[in-house]
Design a protein around this motif. Structure first.
Motif, PDB file in Angstrom:
ATOM      1  N   ASN A  82       0.819  -1.211   0.211  1.00  0.00           N
ATOM      2  CA  ASN A  82      -0.031  -0.115   0.086  1.00  0.00           C
ATOM      3  C   ASN A  82       0.925   1.308  -0.074  1.00  0.00           C
ATOM      4  OD1 ASN A  82      -2.341  -1.460   0.009  1.00  0.00           O
ATOM      5  ND2 ASN A  82      -2.848  -1.097   2.207  1.00  0.00           N
ATOM      6  N   LEU A  83       2.048   1.129   0.768  1.00  0.00           N
ATOM      7  CA  LEU A  83       3.020   2.176   0.701  1.00  0.00           C
ATOM      8  C   LEU A  83       3.748   2.317  -0.804  1.00  0.00           C
ATOM      9  CD1 LEU A  83       4.606   1.535   3.881  1.00  0.00           C
ATOM     10  CD2 LEU A  83       3.149   3.543   3.598  1.00  0.00           C
ATOM     11  N   VAL A  84       4.175   1.283  -1.384  1.00  0.00           N
ATOM     12  CA  VAL A  84       5.108   1.322  -2.389  1.00  0.00           C
ATOM     13  C   VAL A  84       4.194   1.455  -3.977  1.00  0.00           C
ATOM     14  CG1 VAL A  84       6.527  -0.307  -3.597  1.00  0.00           C
ATOM     15  CG2 VAL A  84       6.763   0.218  -1.440  1.00  0.00           C
ATOM     16  N   ASN A  85       2.972   0.904  -3.922  1.00  0.00           N
ATOM     17  CA  ASN A  85       2.298   0.662  -5.204  1.00  0.00           C
ATOM     18  C   ASN A  85       1.928   2.027  -5.721  1.00  0.00           C
ATOM     19  OD1 ASN A  85       2.951  -2.082  -5.467  1.00  0.00           O
ATOM     20  ND2 ASN A  85       0.979  -2.523  -4.590  1.00  0.00           N
ATOM     21  N   PRO A  86       1.438   3.063  -4.734  1.00  0.00           N
ATOM     22  CA  PRO A  86       1.005   4.263  -5.627  1.00  0.00           C
ATOM     23  C   PRO A  86       2.379   5.204  -6.118  1.00  0.00           C
ATOM     24  CG  PRO A  86       0.183   4.018  -3.443  1.00  0.00           C
ATOM     25  CD  PRO A  86       1.167   2.734  -3.577  1.00  0.00           C
ATOM     26  N   ILE A  87       3.540   4.984  -5.331  1.00  0.00           N
ATOM     27  CA  ILE A  87       4.854   5.660  -6.013  1.00  0.00           C
ATOM     28  C   ILE A  87       5.047   4.951  -7.128  1.00  0.00           C
ATOM     29  CG2 ILE A  87       7.125   6.283  -5.322  1.00  0.00           C
ATOM     30  CD1 ILE A  87       6.619   6.049  -2.110  1.00  0.00           C
ATOM     31  N   LEU A  88       4.967   3.763  -7.252  1.00  0.00           N
ATOM     32  CA  LEU A  88       5.517   3.077  -8.589  1.00  0.00           C
ATOM     33  C   LEU A  88       4.375   3.212  -9.804  1.00  0.00           C
ATOM     34  CD1 LEU A  88       6.617  -0.371  -7.041  1.00  0.00           C
ATOM     35  CD2 LEU A  88       8.110   1.605  -7.613  1.00  0.00           C
ATOM     36  N   ASP A  89       3.295   3.245  -9.226  1.00  0.00           N
ATOM     37  CA  ASP A  89       2.281   3.814 -10.505  1.00  0.00           C
ATOM     38  C   ASP A  89       2.305   5.291 -11.047  1.00  0.00           C
ATOM     39  OD1 ASP A  89       1.144   1.199  -9.973  1.00  0.00           O
ATOM     40  OD2 ASP A  89      -0.559   2.217  -8.734  1.00  0.00           O
ATOM     41  N   ALA A  90       2.761   6.260  -9.771  1.00  0.00           N
ATOM     42  CA  ALA A  90       2.833   7.648 -10.348  1.00  0.00           C
ATOM     43  C   ALA A  90       4.280   7.545 -11.387  1.00  0.00           C
ATOM     44  CB  ALA A  90       3.420   8.553  -9.272  1.00  0.00           C
ATOM     45  N   VAL A  91       5.396   6.747 -11.174  1.00  0.00           N
ATOM     46  CA  VAL A  91       6.564   6.748 -12.023  1.00  0.00           C
ATOM     47  C   VAL A  91       6.143   6.238 -13.339  1.00  0.00           C
ATOM     48  CG1 VAL A  91       8.799   5.872 -12.252  1.00  0.00           C
ATOM     49  CG2 VAL A  91       7.990   6.500  -9.718  1.00  0.00           C
ATOM     50  N   ARG A  92       5.291   5.147 -13.430  1.00  0.00           N
ATOM     51  CA  ARG A  92       4.783   4.821 -14.585  1.00  0.00           C
ATOM     52  C   ARG A  92       4.199   5.676 -15.400  1.00  0.00           C
ATOM     53  NH1 ARG A  92       3.277   0.194 -11.217  1.00  0.00           N
ATOM     54  NH2 ARG A  92       4.956  -1.640 -11.225  1.00  0.00           N
ATOM     55  N   GLU A  93       3.339   6.502 -14.997  1.00  0.00           N
ATOM     56  CA  GLU A  93       2.694   7.556 -15.304  1.00  0.00           C
ATOM     57  C   GLU A  93       3.569   8.716 -15.916  1.00  0.00           C
ATOM     58  OE1 GLU A  93      -0.042   9.096 -12.705  1.00  0.00           O
ATOM     59  OE2 GLU A  93      -1.275   7.079 -12.575  1.00  0.00           O
ATOM     60  N   GLY A  94       4.692   8.671 -15.416  1.00  0.00           N
ATOM     61  CA  GLY A  94       5.770   9.663 -16.180  1.00  0.00           C
ATOM     62  C   GLY A  94       6.122  10.938 -15.088  1.00  0.00           C
ATOM     63  N   VAL A  95       7.194  11.199 -14.821  1.00  0.00           N
ATOM     64  CA  VAL A  95       7.564  12.151 -13.950  1.00  0.00           C
ATOM     65  C   VAL A  95       8.834  12.777 -14.229  1.00  0.00           C
ATOM     66  CG1 VAL A  95       6.020  11.952 -11.837  1.00  0.00           C
ATOM     67  CG2 VAL A  95       8.473  10.908 -11.874  1.00  0.00           C
ATOM     68  N   ASP A  96       9.501  13.989 -13.871  1.00  0.00           N
ATOM     69  CA  ASP A  96      10.687  14.326 -14.361  1.00  0.00           C
ATOM     70  C   ASP A  96      11.585  14.072 -13.281  1.00  0.00           C
ATOM     71  OD1 ASP A  96      10.230  15.653 -17.038  1.00  0.00           O
ATOM     72  OD2 ASP A  96       8.688  16.879 -15.766  1.00  0.00           O
TER      73      ASP A  96
END
Length: 492
Positions: A82-96
């Motif tokens: 629950n901690l890690v998955n939202p962060i990984l999902d955001a990276v997949r969506e694309g960040v700088d």
């Protein structure tokens, strides 16, 4: 620019019977999406600094999660995901870039290196993503953490009152690297030293010397950050212990040289990192002779801020036995006792079997409640906001809370674990700690953030609990060996 900003914190005491499940994170505050931004913008946390940096640049801010739990045992698989998955999902969506507010001593059912595994998984998704990381002074640094980020720094204060500043420092270094102004290189290492948290206060020796060396290093041209970690000895994992990391602008030889100098000093001071014990009854008797209060009495072996159960009554029982007067205690964890007091109502006289609800198999102890009689003085919802120098602006949720007045002692009883690092633990329930003769705090060093200005003297009381500083009580299975003081070794 699209900046990912997230917080994932847990200091794992692998000897603790307290479960670090998702509910425990929710009890402290597990925020997702916009709620995470609202919870930490304007606070003196690393995440607050990251948000300010992003605002300065007019960046789009992505805050998938901001979650922390009071230290406890191993983080469950569900909680970790629950901690890690939202962060990984955001990276997949694309960040700088990503700016992460982590701890560095998270052990989970998924991995013994919670932070390193998160960073590794981020880099698997985006191998070139610029990543800045802040870590707690009690981080057990690993190669996986260092290898999978761009810049990394730890706090230089314990109590941790510089969290915002280190966030600013390393966040700016990351942004400067993205603009081509600096080229961060990192050099890290550790020594075979399992130092004790009680000996890591940064106003005290030996830690003060290591911090001074780091600050001096940061004055050298080209040094972006210098950190000496005390480590967290109660996380039984391979890399537990003292470490150092230096970040320089492209000069690895410089980073190596500074790293080795500070590590050598840590090893030289190794004996000073080990706590010396005193009999409990003698220390309480000493306290009884001290008339100028408040005298702070630390029940450090039952410090929930390092994963203890916060319901061990050994120290409180001895203080009552020796008839110390005008005492306030923060805090005993006993939700059942709070419920009994709520039913009885304010002003009622009540006899409770207080505390002792938790067995501690890792140290061979069974919970022992203490029968106490007193008056129900206060009942609250346990919610308040920190105004002191540590966690400034953060909301605290102690859960349903009560105060039991025995005559000589006022005991704050909580439903959620909370370490007393701010006087709000007392003032929120109507107790003025500055006017008490004795303050019994289930804390180690963090109490200084709020209580050092009012305390006239401090004594450590060696009770029972899973945050013991007695290595003879702990059965280490995973830490690298040989390591001092578990093993008597002469050379690092």
């Amino acid at each position: 620019m699209r900046i990912l900003i997230a917080m994932m914190k847990h200091e794992t005491n692998t000897f603790s019977p307290v479960v670090a499940d998702w509910k425990r994170f929710q009890d402290w505050g597990a925020h997702l999406g916009e709620d995470a931004l609202k919870a930490y913008e304007g606070t003196a946390m690393p995440m607050g600094a990251y948000i300010d940096l992003a605002r300065e640049r007019g960046a789009e801010i992505v805050t998938p999660v901001a979650a922390e739990a009071m230290p406890a045992g191993m983080v469950t698989t569900e909680a970790y995901n629950n901690l890690v998955n939202p962060i990984l999902d955001a990276v997949r969506e694309g960040v700088d870039c990503a700016m992460l507010d982590l701890h560095g001593a998270m052990v989970s059912e998924v991995t013994p290196d919670g932070e390193g595994t998160l960073l590794e998984r981020i880099r698997e998704i985006d191998p070139d993503l610029p990543i800045a990381v802040t870590l707690d002074l009690h981080c057990n640094l690993t190669d996986k953490m260092v290898s999978n980020c761009t810049t990394l720094i730890g706090y230089k204060t314990y109590p941790h009152v510089d969290m915002y500043e280190v966030g600013m420092q390393i966040g700016r270094a990351l942004l400067d690297s993205m603009e081509g102004k600096v080229d961060p290189v990192m050099s890290w290492g550790n020594v075979p030293l399992l130092s004790q948290t009680l000996c890591q206060g940064t106003d005290d020796e030996p830690m003060a010397t290591l911090i001074r060396l780091c600050r001096e290093a940061e004055q050298e041209p080209g040094v972006l950050a210098a950190t000496a970690f005390g480590g967290f000895a109660l996380a039984d994992m391979k890399d537990s212990g003292n470490s150092v990391i230096i970040v320089t602008d492209g000069d690895r030889a410089q980073a190596d040289r500074i790293r080795d100098r500070i590590l050598a000093k840590a090893w030289e001071l190794r004996e000073d990192f080990i706590y010396k014990h005193s009999p409990l009854e003698e220390r309480v008797a000493e306290a009884k002779t001290m008339t100028d209060g408040p005298v702070i009495l630390l029940d450090h072996a039952d410090n929930c801020g390092s994963g203890a159960t916060q319901d061990v009554m050994t120290v409180i029982a001895e203080i009552l036995r020796q008839d110390l007067e005008d005492v306030a205690v923060a805090a005993v964890w006993d939700p059942a006792a709070v419920q009994e007091m709520q039913k009885a109502g304010i002003g009622s006289k009540i006899t409770l079997k207080l505390g002792g609800k938790s067995d501690m198999p890792s140290i061979g102890e069974v919970g022992e409640p203490l029968e106490v009689t007193g008056t129900v003085k206060v009942l609250t919802n346990g919610e308040w906001t920190v105004h002191g120098p540590m966690y400034t602006g953060v909301n605290v949720f102690m859960g349903p809370t009560a105060v039991l007045d025995t005559g000589n002692m006022e005991i704050v009883i909580v439903s959620n674990h909370h370490e007393p690092w701010d006087i709000g633990v007392f003032t929120s329930v109507g107790i003025q700690p500055q006017h008490k003769r004795y303050l019994v705090l289930k804390s180690r060093i963090h109490y200084r953030a709020g209580f050092a200005p009012i305390g006239k003297a401090t004594l450590t009381l060696d009770g029972k609990g899973v945050t013991t500083s007695d290595n003879n009580l702990l059965d280490y299975k995973n830490v690298r060996r040989p390591i001092y003081p578990l093993d008597l070794i002469n050379e690092a």
